[in-house]
Write an enzyme that holds these catalytic residues in place. Structure first.
Site, PDB file in Angstrom:
ATOM      1  N   ARG A 167      -9.164   5.048  46.001  1.00 30.22           N
ATOM      2  CA  ARG A 167      -7.734   5.293  46.275  1.00 30.22           C
ATOM      3  C   ARG A 167      -6.892   4.227  45.576  1.00 30.22           C
ATOM      4  O   ARG A 167      -6.895   3.064  45.970  1.00 30.22           O
ATOM      5  CB  ARG A 167      -7.447   5.288  47.774  1.00 30.22           C
ATOM      6  CG  ARG A 167      -5.955   5.477  48.076  1.00 30.22           C
ATOM      7  CD  ARG A 167      -5.663   5.870  49.516  1.00 30.22           C
ATOM      8  NE  ARG A 167      -5.859   4.784  50.455  1.00 30.22           N
ATOM      9  CZ  ARG A 167      -5.491   4.840  51.751  1.00 30.22           C
ATOM     10  NH1 ARG A 167      -4.917   5.954  52.224  1.00 30.22           N
ATOM     11  NH2 ARG A 167      -5.706   3.823  52.569  1.00 30.22           N
ATOM     12  N   ASP A 447      -4.087  -1.170  59.461  1.00 22.85           N
ATOM     13  CA  ASP A 447      -3.714  -1.351  58.069  1.00 22.85           C
ATOM     14  C   ASP A 447      -2.214  -1.177  57.939  1.00 22.85           C
ATOM     15  O   ASP A 447      -1.487  -1.156  58.942  1.00 22.85           O
ATOM     16  CB  ASP A 447      -4.499  -0.418  57.149  1.00 22.85           C
ATOM     17  CG  ASP A 447      -4.136   1.059  57.321  1.00 22.85           C
ATOM     18  OD1 ASP A 447      -3.223   1.378  58.112  1.00 22.85           O
ATOM     19  OD2 ASP A 447      -4.775   1.901  56.660  1.00 22.85           O
TER      20      ASP A 447
END
Length: 531
Positions: A167, A447
């Site tokens: 990603r 996150d």
């Protein structure tokens, strides 16, 4: 050994950092490849970012997202994505994590079908983090990655590693360490470009892609840009068109209204969509920041069973399976609770219930953040999904309307929920400023997405005014400032990650929360303070 430099200049490519030790990644040829990508696609990226700003201005003025009238033919016509590679036919459990060396090895060995190596929300994009990540992934692709801990423990990849999917950063983020012709490069193109330049041919030779997860898209045009970037890279690296495959995270509210269109734009390389639930909740808050009637209750009450999230996830399943693509479920962020068996079992029970909901709804796989959750999620999917996937589950019963996708759920804001938002955002921001993008807080792996939810909720609750706790006490800036000061003091005196950056994080959180406008991303102003 090369002499360390603060500025590496290859033609019109500049690297604004000490690059000693990264010469094998930052080769003249690799930097020339980055320059080509920048010159060909930067103007389009900037145009698409301006389109985002214009859409948000319309939402702030009272408008609401909707299905596009100009793409009705795409939604109503019959078409499917290109055939999906054998390596991605079974994705029942995927593990995610930053591109740190030990974590890569543990994730590849976790027993998950796929490992998503993350340059984005679980990584703080320091120069060292991003370039170390490129070195680590290159070594993983070559099969030479090893790690020895300070205690002398050795880590190596086993003979059945998870399939690697990478990603890169989203289109909105620039990279201050790389510039071309005097312009900063897109972080997305730095991450993608360096990875494919060094690894694409090797992965293709083993029928392993390369494969990608694409974050934070808001429109089909942004997906089309990725398709063009990948096609250009394939041409330059002499790979067949369509070699590179992509799964798109549907983690913005505008994208939920363009799922067919996004798959169509990437139809020669799309293999699925993913319910990026935490970023999606953040995007709901951000997109509808000007709509007082669409405030959300505290984060703990916003579960996937909420009608607007249920509609989004079921529409994703229906859309994907109609188009021959996989519908991936969301993240289980729990981490093991050591020393408290009852609390640990309660946490695992939540994971099992969430994964059972996903597999029974028709998802083809799911995400976990910790290796200990891989067997938990796999057990659920093995029992209820004996086949490699559920493409046969077409969900023709789903009728997700605009109103359902936008409906705010009922709920409350407790003192504990308010305080938790302050603590999570402060602690995560401090750790991020200290170079960590994946932080355990209260037995959850947080996150950037969950910190963004906390920040956006605080801003909305305080700026829309007259909100109260269940005991009728006001939710106001005096309370917020007091909570920030208290948590800053505790963090400063703790051993938690980011303790040394507590004051800087508090100043940033305070400024962004007091600002008249909700900032688009926490990581944009924070990036200026990142070493």
């Amino acid at each position: 050994m090369a002499v360390p430099q603060e500025r590496l200049d290859i033609g019109t490519v500049e690297v604004h950092a000490d690059h000693a030790g990264y010469e094998s990644i930052l080769t003249p040829a690799a930097l020339g490849f980055l320059a080509q990508l920048h010159r060909r696609f930067e103007a389009t990226r900037q145009r698409l970012l301006q389109a985002r700003r214009e859409r948000q201005a319309a939402y702030d003025a009272g408008g609401l997202p909707d299905f596009r009238a100009d793409t009705l033919a795409i939604r109503e016509s019959d078409w499917t994505v290109a055939p999906i590679p054998a390596a991605l036919q079974d994705r029942r459990v995927e593990i995610t994590g930053p591109v740190e060396r030990k974590m890569i090895i543990n994730a590849l060995n976790s027993g998950a079908k796929v490992f998503m190596a993350d340059f984005e929300d679980s990584s703080a994009p320091t120069f060292a983090n991003q370039l170390d990540g490129q070195v680590n992934l290159r070594d993983a692709v070559r099969g030479t990655i090893e790690f020895t801990s300070p205690e002398g423990r050795s880590y190596r990849v086993n003979d059945k590693p998870a399939v690697l999917v990478v990603r890169p950063r989203g289109w909105h983020l620039h990279d201050k360490f790389f510039s071309v012709d005097g312009e900063p490069m897109a972080g997305a193109l730095v991450d993608f470009g360096l990875f494919v330049f060094h690894n694409a041919r090797a992965l293709h030779s083993r029928d392993r892609g390369p494969y990608f997860y694409l974050p934070k898209l808001e429109a089909m045009e942004e997906a089309a840009l990725w398709d063009a970037v990948m096609a250009a890279a394939e041409d330059e690296l002499q790979l067949p068109v369509g070699t590179m495959k992509a799964t798109v995270l549907i983690e913005t509210l505008p994208a939920a209204f363009q799922m067919h269109e996004i798959l169509h734009a990437l139809r020669r390389r799309a293999v699925g969509l993913n319910c990026g639930r935490w970023d999606y909740i953040f995007s709901y808050l951000k997109t509808l920041r000007g709509h007082r009637d669409r405030l959300l209750p505290e984060r703990g009450q916003v579960q996937m069973t909420a009608p607007f999230l249920k509609a989004y996830s079921e529409l994703l399943i229906q859309t994907c399976h109609r188009r021959g693509a996989f519908a991936m479920g969301g993240m289980a962020a729990q981490i093991p609770i050591k020393g408290d068996d009852a609390a640990n079992e309660a946490a695992l029970a939540k994971v099992r219930a969430d994964k059972l909901r996903e597999v029974q709804a028709g998802h083809d796989g799911t995400w976990v953040a910790h290796p200990a959750l891989v067997p938990v999620a796999q057990d659920i999917f093995d029992r209820y999904m004996p086949a490699p996937n559920q493409l046969r589950v077409l969900r023709k019963d789903v009728q997700a309307t605009r109103e359902q996708l936008l409906a705010a759920p009922n709920g409350t804001i407790s003192r504990a929920g308010f305080d938790n938002n302050v603590e999570v955002c402060l602690r995560y921001t401090a750790a991020w400023l200290d170079g960590l993008g994946c932080v355990p807080i209260h037995h959850l792996m947080e996150d950037a997405a969950t910190a963004e939810i906390a920040r956006a909720q605080l801003w909305q609750w305080l700026h829309h005014g007259d909100l109260q706790f269940p005991d009728h006490a006001p939710i106001d800036f005096a309370l917020f400032d007091h909570a920030v000061a208290a948590h800053t003091h505790r963090l400063r005196d703790s051993q938690h990650p980011g303790a040394a950056r507590a004051d800087a994080a508090a100043a940033l959180l305070g400024a962004m929360t007091h600002a008249d406008q909700l900032g688009d991303f926490l990581t944009l102003p924070a990036y200026d303070q990142l070493a």
